[in-house]
Design an enzyme around this catalytic site. Sequence first.
Site, PDB file in Angstrom:
ATOM      1  N   GLN A 264      53.111  38.568   6.315  1.00 27.52           N
ATOM      2  CA  GLN A 264      53.016  37.629   7.534  1.00 27.52           C
ATOM      3  C   GLN A 264      54.106  36.567   7.224  1.00 27.52           C
ATOM      4  OE1 GLN A 264      48.062  38.304   7.799  1.00 27.52           O
ATOM      5  NE2 GLN A 264      49.143  36.352   7.575  1.00 27.52           N
ATOM      6  N   HIS A 266      54.790  33.126   9.202  1.00 27.77           N
ATOM      7  CA  HIS A 266      54.395  32.485  10.538  1.00 27.77           C
ATOM      8  C   HIS A 266      54.031  31.031   9.811  1.00 27.77           C
ATOM      9  CE1 HIS A 266      49.793  33.405   9.322  1.00 27.77           C
ATOM     10  NE2 HIS A 266      50.574  33.322   8.475  1.00 27.77           N
ATOM     11  N   HIS A 365      39.903  37.604   1.388  1.00 32.22           N
ATOM     12  CA  HIS A 365      39.804  38.728   1.723  1.00 32.22           C
ATOM     13  C   HIS A 365      39.068  39.641   0.625  1.00 32.22           C
ATOM     14  CE1 HIS A 365      43.774  38.080   4.307  1.00 32.22           C
ATOM     15  NE2 HIS A 365      42.395  37.429   4.840  1.00 32.22           N
ATOM     16  N   ASN A 408      44.652  41.923   6.168  1.00 31.78           N
ATOM     17  CA  ASN A 408      43.682  41.231   6.723  1.00 31.78           C
ATOM     18  C   ASN A 408      42.357  42.162   6.965  1.00 31.78           C
ATOM     19  OD1 ASN A 408      46.134  40.297   7.873  1.00 31.78           O
ATOM     20  ND2 ASN A 408      45.195  38.485   7.572  1.00 31.78           N
TER      21      ASN A 408
END
Length: 425
Positions: A264, A266, A365, A408
């Site tokens: 990811q 971001h 997670h 995720n």
Amino acid sequence: MSTHWTACTPREYPIQRSSLIDPDTWNSLYKEAERLLHTNQNMFDDTKIDFPGGGAPGGIKHFIRNNLVRDTLRKVYPDLNSKDAIPQYLPLAGVRRKDAPEYITWSGADTVLGDEMLKELKSENTFQLKEMWQCRELHYTGTGQGTQKVEHAVVRNLLEKKDYRIKANTFVIAAGAVLTPQILFNSDISLPALGHYLCEQPLAFCQVVLLQNLVDSIEKNPVWKPIVDKFRKKHPNDPIPIPYTDPQPQCWIPVSQNRPWHCQVHRDAFSYGGVVPNVDTRLIVDLRWFGKMTPDFNNHVSFASESGNKDTFGMPQPTFHVKLSDDDANLAHEMMEDMLVAAGSLGGFLPGAEPSFQEPGLSLHITGTCRMGTSDEDSVVDTHSKVWGFDNVYLGTCGVIPTGTSCNPTLTAMAMAIHACNNID
């Protein structure tokens, strides 16, 4: 969802997905979960957003950083050219507001229920949400395999410090991957796999400040130059050619056959990755690489006995016993090396946010602690998430996911919960 939720909802890559559910059923379950969560990849795809008068807020017609980061990563990974592996926009749970499309409504539990369903439940008085109430244990009758039936749950009003009994035909325990097995343990439900086969995701993290040549390329891009020119008319002294209304990048490199980690790119700081002072946040990008663990019985969460330690709420204290295997540790280091390649193509490391492995469990997670399976010898629930040995107890948690996974887990856990619901009378 309301306290620690990035809204990232990718599907598990097929090679990491449990074979206990067939591919066609997985696809159907994922579609339903995506519908309920409003998962899409369009919220930061400016070609698919219908802004009034065309373009994004402030006259912007293209999301600069999102495309800049995505296209840079595509150059770094030319071999990732298939639709499923190419660097792309993140699948996110939410929708842009139609009345004010510069804003996003992120999905939560209220999204799943929906306004109409909530109105119906309220009018029929068939749904209650008990704030500050805690489920502590289940009381059941019957003896022998498959004949036990829970008659009531003991719940505590934490404000009154008073216990109540709740009777029902069917019970669904959905308290997360740690507290769900804690409730079962506290109920004297003893299954060999309870709390075992714990998997989490090694997490590599860093923050970079965009390279100057990438920043300079923005004005040179003929598509973006009119946007920058318009911005500079309002802010002539701003040295950064990125409008304040330009959304933060939300990019993703999916798990693929030879890259079993989820990536990811971001801006989404929590307890780690806080921005240092005097750095313009328009130039900062976060990188989070999630690895996987191989399910192992010895990796587990245990709970203190009745005479042992208690947690804040008087429940058996969880203790974690987790160690990466040599293969998983080597894979984590390969993942870190890969993150360094991506980071180097985007920028220089922000002081204090250099590449590092984050503390275990930080991603939240956790899976496997109530794993799905075909036998009560090595799993806690059957293929419809019903607890072995009970007629009326189902689990809804990431803990039922039986495989080591990199992405995720929300969407996968939700898909498995839908599968369970389809089996409840």
